[in-house]
Design a protein around this motif. Sequence first.
Motif: not given
Length: 309
Positions: A56-61, A69-70, A75-78, A120-122
């Motif tokens: 998942l982290i790989g896809r987000l990066v 996508a960013s 928006r879906h960080i939770e 916080v960053r999101a």
Amino acid sequence: MHEIEITEIPPLKPAEQTLLDMHSVLNVFNVLWSELTLIGLALADDPAHLREGQALIGRLVAGLRDPVASLEAARHIESHIAHVAAEIAESLAARPGAGRRPEVARSLASLESVFAVLRVRAREVLARAGRPELWLDMTVAELLSDFYEVLAAMQTGSHGRFGIVYNAAVQGPNDYYVDLRFESAVDDRLRLPLVFKDAMRDLVANARKYTAPGGQITAALFADHDRLRLAVRDTGRGIPMAELASVIDYGRRGSNVSDVRTMGGGFGLTKAFFVTKQFGGRFWIASELGHGTRVRIEIPLTPPAAAAS
């Protein structure tokens, strides 16, 4: 210490600009991936044990080069955090008592700090969406609190490799002495671009990366009626003189830091420069090998009526 003013660097491609905007999020995702690796090793002697979370982290990066996508990731960080946490909880449930082992407990504590920073960053990414020149109105105490939280997360994430202290009298050989001096000549309040706070954090993180424990990091901000002035200085390894102008370029690092393991993409200085120029400011860098580096920034303050808060 030789200082030069940087007035121009090579232009960025659109994907590079997007990744630059998301630099602080990239850093946090990379730290999160590293923590999942450590937990996997501690629980199952397998760095890929928590493969769903790592995937998942790989896809987000990978999506951080795409502005759409960013924003979706922010928006879906939770739900992303919940997905990672659920996989860890499942692994812990299959190994009763594992969470109390010191190495696992340290990683779990670090993970909570990483999640808090990521939230916080999101929020900041979403606040800047469509409003890249958004300004904040905050107190000096609020900005200091933000930086104390960031530095505490750095310390927790080090797993005991270093400490951070704010009084030189108690500094040990593995501690960084950090001197934060944020001041305002206007009723102890600050007005600053939201993205400028992001750049400030990146500069402090850079100073920590390239300074060995036992060193000193200074971050000083002063605001008056006309301008913001920032100086970030460290006592680290410094930058070779011949590379002082080019080290600001996208993806560049000094030739003397190849041995330093980092969680970023090598463009913290690049981001700070572009943010400075975005708001009509000036940017200087000074360095001396073996003695450290100093970055100075000045940004004119937009009249209050012309800036969104």
